[in-house]
Scaffold this motif. Sequence first.
Motif: not given
Length: 346
Positions: A285, A289, A292, A297-303, A306
Motif C-alpha cells: 500500500r 500510494e 500515485d 485508484a480503485w485499489k486504494l478506495a476499496n483497500w 482488494y
Amino acid sequence: MTTTKQRPGWRPERLRERREAHGLSLEAAGDKLRQVADRANLRIAGNFQTIWSHETGSVYPGPHYRRAYCLMYQSTEPDLGFRLPLPSEQEAPSAVLPVPTPTTNPAVTEEAASAISSGLDHVTDGTQDYDPAAGEVLKNRVVSAWRGRMLTDGVKRPVLVLVGGYAGSGKTEFARFLGDVTGWAFLDKDSLTRRLVERLLVSLGGDPHDRHSELYLNEVRPLEYKCLMDTANDNIDCGISTILTAPFIAELNDEGWMSRLTNRCNAKGMDVAAIWVRCDVESMREYIEFRDAPRDAWKLANWDEYIQGIDTEHAPPGVHLTIDNRQGAAISIADQTREALRKILG
C-alpha cells in the motif's frame, strides 16, 4: 515522505547518529544523499529540512528515501531504525553485501559474481514451496550471465523469466535488477500495453484506469497479456533471453498455461523460469500510494475488499523461486548489489 504514525521498530535517532558518525552536516548529508539517489534513479529532494524531519521523527521517510539512506550509509533498514528486522535478517544481522576492494586483476569478475550470488541467496524466501533445484539453476544462470557479459557467454541456451507479484510488491524493480545484472531483454507489461489498454477501455465505454471490472477482466486483460507474450515470442524465436514482468497471478496459478508455455519454449530451445516477488500488505500500500498511478485508484478506495482477494502468504504453484520483499528488504539488497558492482568495476 510519509505522514507520522506509530511504526514498529522505528527509531529516528539512529539516522542522526549515523550521519554524525560519518562526520556529515545536514547540508553535506543532503548533497551526498542526492548523489546516491541520482545514481539509483530514486526520486528525492534531499534538502536539509527533510533530513532533519526524518532524524527528529516528525516525518517517516518514504520508500525512495529509505532506499537512498541504505545506499548512502551502506546499511539496512533495521540497522538504520526504520523497522524491525525480518526473521531472515535476524539470522544474518549484516545483510549488507561486502564490497570487495576495487582492483584491475581479472578476478574482479569473480568478486562481482560473488556479490550477485550473495544478494540473490539473501533475498530468496526459503519458507515457500518451490523447486529448490530449479531455483538454484535460475540463480546460477543469472550469475553465469554476468560472467558471460564480462568474459565469454557460458550459457548458450536462452531463458524466458517471468517475474510476477501483486501491485506494489516490487516485481518490476526486481526484474530491472535482473536485467541490469544479466543483460537480458526486459519487457514490462504496463510499459508495452498501458496506452493501448486505456484507449480500448474508453472505446468500450469504460474507465481508462479500470483494472478490476468484468469489462477489463474479460475483454481487455486477455488481449493485454497476449500482446506481452507475443512480444516475448518474437525474442524466443530469435533465441534472446528475456525477462517479463507483470502480475501473472492467473497465469502462474494455471498449470496448463505454464505447461503450454514451457513446451512451446522448449521446442524452440529455450528454458522457462518463474519468479514470485512476495511482499506484505502495508508495504504494497505504501508503494502504491507513493507511485500515485491512476490505475491504482480503485485499489486504494476499496483497500479492504482488494486485500481480501489476494494471498500474500503463499507463492503460486507454478513458481520456481520466491523473492522475499516484505518491507522492501529484497529491493534494498538489489540496490546495494548494484552499488557494490559499481564500486568493484569502477
